[in-house]
Design a protein around this motif. Structure first.
Motif, PDB file in Angstrom:
ATOM      1  N   TRP A  43       1.162  41.725  60.213  1.00  0.00           N
ATOM      2  CA  TRP A  43       2.328  41.960  59.538  1.00  0.00           C
ATOM      3  C   TRP A  43       2.082  42.620  58.179  1.00  0.00           C
ATOM      4  O   TRP A  43       1.489  41.882  57.104  1.00  0.00           O
ATOM      5  CB  TRP A  43       3.150  41.024  60.308  1.00  0.00           C
ATOM      6  N   MET A  44       2.943  43.651  57.462  1.00  0.00           N
ATOM      7  CA  MET A  44       2.856  44.350  56.386  1.00  0.00           C
ATOM      8  C   MET A  44       4.242  44.219  55.729  1.00  0.00           C
ATOM      9  O   MET A  44       5.465  44.979  56.770  1.00  0.00           O
ATOM     10  CB  MET A  44       1.324  45.249  56.342  1.00  0.00           C
ATOM     11  N   ALA A  45       4.714  44.049  54.736  1.00  0.00           N
ATOM     12  CA  ALA A  45       5.542  43.940  54.253  1.00  0.00           C
ATOM     13  C   ALA A  45       5.246  43.953  53.101  1.00  0.00           C
ATOM     14  O   ALA A  45       4.415  44.198  52.082  1.00  0.00           O
ATOM     15  CB  ALA A  45       6.276  42.161  53.333  1.00  0.00           C
ATOM     16  N   SER A  46       6.089  45.067  51.952  1.00  0.00           N
ATOM     17  CA  SER A  46       6.713  45.886  50.931  1.00  0.00           C
ATOM     18  C   SER A  46       6.812  44.466  49.771  1.00  0.00           C
ATOM     19  O   SER A  46       6.393  44.713  48.318  1.00  0.00           O
ATOM     20  CB  SER A  46       7.121  46.900  50.937  1.00  0.00           C
ATOM     21  N   SER A  47       7.186  43.771  50.565  1.00  0.00           N
ATOM     22  CA  SER A  47       7.636  41.847  49.380  1.00  0.00           C
ATOM     23  C   SER A  47       8.573  40.747  50.033  1.00  0.00           C
ATOM     24  O   SER A  47       8.101  41.233  51.474  1.00  0.00           O
ATOM     25  CB  SER A  47       8.556  42.485  48.136  1.00  0.00           C
ATOM     26  N   LEU A  48       8.524  39.745  49.839  1.00  0.00           N
ATOM     27  CA  LEU A  48       8.483  38.334  50.381  1.00  0.00           C
ATOM     28  C   LEU A  48      10.123  38.479  50.641  1.00  0.00           C
ATOM     29  O   LEU A  48      10.430  38.127  51.508  1.00  0.00           O
ATOM     30  CB  LEU A  48       7.851  37.075  49.588  1.00  0.00           C
ATOM     31  N   ALA A  49      10.553  39.652  49.772  1.00  0.00           N
ATOM     32  CA  ALA A  49      12.619  39.774  50.404  1.00  0.00           C
ATOM     33  C   ALA A  49      12.798  40.467  51.081  1.00  0.00           C
ATOM     34  O   ALA A  49      13.772  40.987  51.707  1.00  0.00           O
ATOM     35  CB  ALA A  49      12.971  40.121  48.734  1.00  0.00           C
ATOM     36  N   ASP A  50      11.314  41.091  51.974  1.00  0.00           N
ATOM     37  CA  ASP A  50      11.330  42.054  52.822  1.00  0.00           C
ATOM     38  C   ASP A  50      12.761  41.565  54.026  1.00  0.00           C
ATOM     39  O   ASP A  50      12.677  40.104  54.661  1.00  0.00           O
ATOM     40  CB  ASP A  50      10.216  42.254  53.883  1.00  0.00           C
ATOM     41  N   ALA A  51      13.688  42.484  54.912  1.00  0.00           N
ATOM     42  CA  ALA A  51      14.842  41.581  55.582  1.00  0.00           C
ATOM     43  C   ALA A  51      14.195  41.038  56.393  1.00  0.00           C
ATOM     44  O   ALA A  51      14.919  40.063  57.417  1.00  0.00           O
ATOM     45  CB  ALA A  51      16.133  43.037  55.681  1.00  0.00           C
ATOM     46  N   GLU A  52      12.922  42.343  56.984  1.00  0.00           N
ATOM     47  CA  GLU A  52      12.251  41.584  58.441  1.00  0.00           C
ATOM     48  C   GLU A  52      11.765  39.599  58.468  1.00  0.00           C
ATOM     49  O   GLU A  52      12.239  39.123  59.109  1.00  0.00           O
ATOM     50  CB  GLU A  52      10.910  42.631  59.480  1.00  0.00           C
ATOM     51  N   LEU A  53      11.147  39.502  57.504  1.00  0.00           N
ATOM     52  CA  LEU A  53      10.780  38.555  57.280  1.00  0.00           C
ATOM     53  C   LEU A  53      11.028  37.053  56.975  1.00  0.00           C
ATOM     54  O   LEU A  53      10.999  36.567  57.321  1.00  0.00           O
ATOM     55  CB  LEU A  53       9.834  38.477  55.635  1.00  0.00           C
ATOM     56  N   VAL A  54      12.418  37.861  55.667  1.00  0.00           N
ATOM     57  CA  VAL A  54      13.516  36.704  55.818  1.00  0.00           C
ATOM     58  C   VAL A  54      14.027  36.373  57.727  1.00  0.00           C
ATOM     59  O   VAL A  54      14.375  34.848  57.613  1.00  0.00           O
ATOM     60  CB  VAL A  54      14.744  37.412  55.016  1.00  0.00           C
ATOM     61  N   ARG A  55      14.572  37.496  58.305  1.00  0.00           N
ATOM     62  CA  ARG A  55      14.742  37.461  59.704  1.00  0.00           C
ATOM     63  C   ARG A  55      13.770  36.223  60.872  1.00  0.00           C
ATOM     64  O   ARG A  55      14.022  35.300  61.264  1.00  0.00           O
ATOM     65  CB  ARG A  55      15.654  38.504  60.644  1.00  0.00           C
ATOM     66  N   TRP A  56      12.632  36.992  60.334  1.00  0.00           N
ATOM     67  CA  TRP A  56      11.490  35.576  61.071  1.00  0.00           C
ATOM     68  C   TRP A  56      11.109  34.075  60.048  1.00  0.00           C
ATOM     69  O   TRP A  56      11.817  33.460  61.421  1.00  0.00           O
ATOM     70  CB  TRP A  56      10.079  36.505  60.739  1.00  0.00           C
ATOM     71  N   ALA A  57      11.356  33.974  59.019  1.00  0.00           N
ATOM     72  CA  ALA A  57      11.733  32.717  58.516  1.00  0.00           C
ATOM     73  C   ALA A  57      13.241  31.865  59.126  1.00  0.00           C
ATOM     74  O   ALA A  57      12.460  30.759  59.085  1.00  0.00           O
ATOM     75  CB  ALA A  57      11.587  32.818  56.699  1.00  0.00           C
ATOM     76  N   GLU A  58      14.295  32.708  58.994  1.00  0.00           N
ATOM     77  CA  GLU A  58      15.223  31.895  59.665  1.00  0.00           C
ATOM     78  C   GLU A  58      15.302  31.563  61.087  1.00  0.00           C
ATOM     79  O   GLU A  58      15.528  30.964  62.088  1.00  0.00           O
ATOM     80  CB  GLU A  58      16.282  33.129  59.568  1.00  0.00           C
ATOM     81  N   GLY A  59      14.103  32.453  61.864  1.00  0.00           N
ATOM     82  CA  GLY A  59      14.355  32.146  63.165  1.00  0.00           C
ATOM     83  C   GLY A  59      13.296  31.333  63.485  1.00  0.00           C
ATOM     84  O   GLY A  59      13.021  30.243  64.490  1.00  0.00           O
ATOM     85  N   LEU A  60      12.775  30.590  62.210  1.00  0.00           N
ATOM     86  CA  LEU A  60      11.705  29.865  63.048  1.00  0.00           C
ATOM     87  C   LEU A  60      11.972  28.343  63.631  1.00  0.00           C
ATOM     88  O   LEU A  60      10.927  27.213  64.809  1.00  0.00           O
ATOM     89  CB  LEU A  60      10.856  29.025  61.814  1.00  0.00           C
ATOM     90  N   GLY A  61      13.442  28.182  63.271  1.00  0.00           N
ATOM     91  CA  GLY A  61      13.673  26.775  64.122  1.00  0.00           C
ATOM     92  C   GLY A  61      14.224  27.128  65.526  1.00  0.00           C
ATOM     93  O   GLY A  61      13.929  26.071  65.998  1.00  0.00           O
ATOM     94  N   ASP A  62      14.301  28.274  65.730  1.00  0.00           N
ATOM     95  CA  ASP A  62      14.186  28.457  67.025  1.00  0.00           C
ATOM     96  C   ASP A  62      12.944  28.041  68.089  1.00  0.00           C
ATOM     97  O   ASP A  62      13.225  27.721  69.093  1.00  0.00           O
ATOM     98  CB  ASP A  62      14.563  30.442  67.754  1.00  0.00           C
ATOM     99  N   GLY A  63      11.687  28.352  67.398  1.00  0.00           N
ATOM    100  CA  GLY A  63      10.613  27.339  68.418  1.00  0.00           C
ATOM    101  C   GLY A  63      10.673  25.630  68.498  1.00  0.00           C
ATOM    102  O   GLY A  63      11.190  25.621  67.392  1.00  0.00           O
ATOM    103  N   VAL A  64       9.896  25.518  69.588  1.00  0.00           N
ATOM    104  CA  VAL A  64       9.612  24.397  69.117  1.00  0.00           C
ATOM    105  C   VAL A  64       7.949  23.779  68.511  1.00  0.00           C
ATOM    106  O   VAL A  64       6.993  24.935  68.989  1.00  0.00           O
ATOM    107  CB  VAL A  64       9.883  23.707  70.797  1.00  0.00           C
ATOM    108  N   ARG A  65       7.295  23.465  67.737  1.00  0.00           N
ATOM    109  CA  ARG A  65       6.525  22.979  67.678  1.00  0.00           C
ATOM    110  C   ARG A  65       5.646  22.267  67.889  1.00  0.00           C
ATOM    111  O   ARG A  65       5.497  21.350  68.580  1.00  0.00           O
ATOM    112  CB  ARG A  65       6.564  22.302  66.001  1.00  0.00           C
TER     113      ARG A  65
END
Length: 224
Positions: free
Chosen positions: A201-223
């Motif tokens: 995945w490529m983003a223009s910055s760490l503030a990329d909206a899709e990256l933020v959504r991905w990080a916010e959704g990490l808790g939805d999965g079980v490690r």
């Protein structure tokens, strides 16, 4: 972000040019050392040294300057210049603190940097990111630094994560090669404008909206 694992076990970040705006410091130092040896410094020259260890940059400069065998001397000269520039302070890049905080809230995180420990600690402390990373690894703490896989392998081991279930964040071809060799998925945020780099995945910055959504959704999965 479908190219990334649905339930990653860990996230490992590069530092320079990815989390912290140290590339400005490095570029000023590199411009000075190239000028001192009678050379201009621009995108072509930056591409020779970006992402490398100090020793690797020294060797690249020695070859470019036509001074075979002077790599260690030039690396020491560059270290002194970078130390001076970092002492003036370095800021976290846009979105870095927020993204790291979101990832760390759910998963173990670490830094794997091609800088020596001295410069890595200075960058993380200056940018206010040090407290997010109880685990970090520097180039002078492994046998072989990037592009070898060592830094990413030791980071994943320390985090108790499988490399094939972990995500690396990188900004340079050298770092990406290291993460790939270790078997991690790669999110690429190029520090050089227009750079075409390998990525899942490529983003223009760490503030990329899709990256933020991905990080916010990490808790939805079980490690697992």
């Amino acid at each position: 972000m479908s190219a990334l694992p649905p339930a990653p076990q860990a996230v490992v970040f590069d530092c320079d040019g990815l989390l912290v705006d140290t590339e400005v410091c490095w570029t000023r130092a590199e411009t000075k050392i190239f000028a001192a040896h009678g050379h201009d410094f621009g995108p072509e020259q930056k591409a020779l040294v970006i992402g490398r260890t100090l020793q690797g940059a020294g060797e690249a400069m020695a070859e470019y300057f036509g001074r075979p065998g002077a790599g260690r001397e030039l690396a020491a000269e560059l270290l002194g210049l970078v130390r001076e520039e970092l002492a003036k302070g370095a800021d976290a890049l846009p979105g870095a603190a927020e993204l790291v905080k979101r990832c760390a809230a759910t998963l173990p995180v670490a830094v794997a940097s091609n800088s020596p420990r001295e410069l890595l600690d200075t960058a993380l402390t200056s940018s206010g990111l040090a407290d997010y990373f109880p685990v970090s690894f520097a180039a002078d703490e492994v046998i072989t630094a990037k592009p070898a896989p060592d830094l990413y392998l030791v980071a994943c081991e320390a985090l108790g994560a499988l490399p094939g279930r972990s995500v690396a964040f990188e900004d340079s071809a050298t770092g990406i090669a290291s993460a790939r060799a270790a078997g991690l998925y790669v999110v690429t945020v190029p520090s050089l404008p227009g750079a075409v780099l390998d990525h899942d995945w490529m983003a223009s910055s760490l503030a990329d909206a899709e990256l933020v959504r991905w990080a916010e959704g990490l808790g939805d999965g079980v490690r697992q």
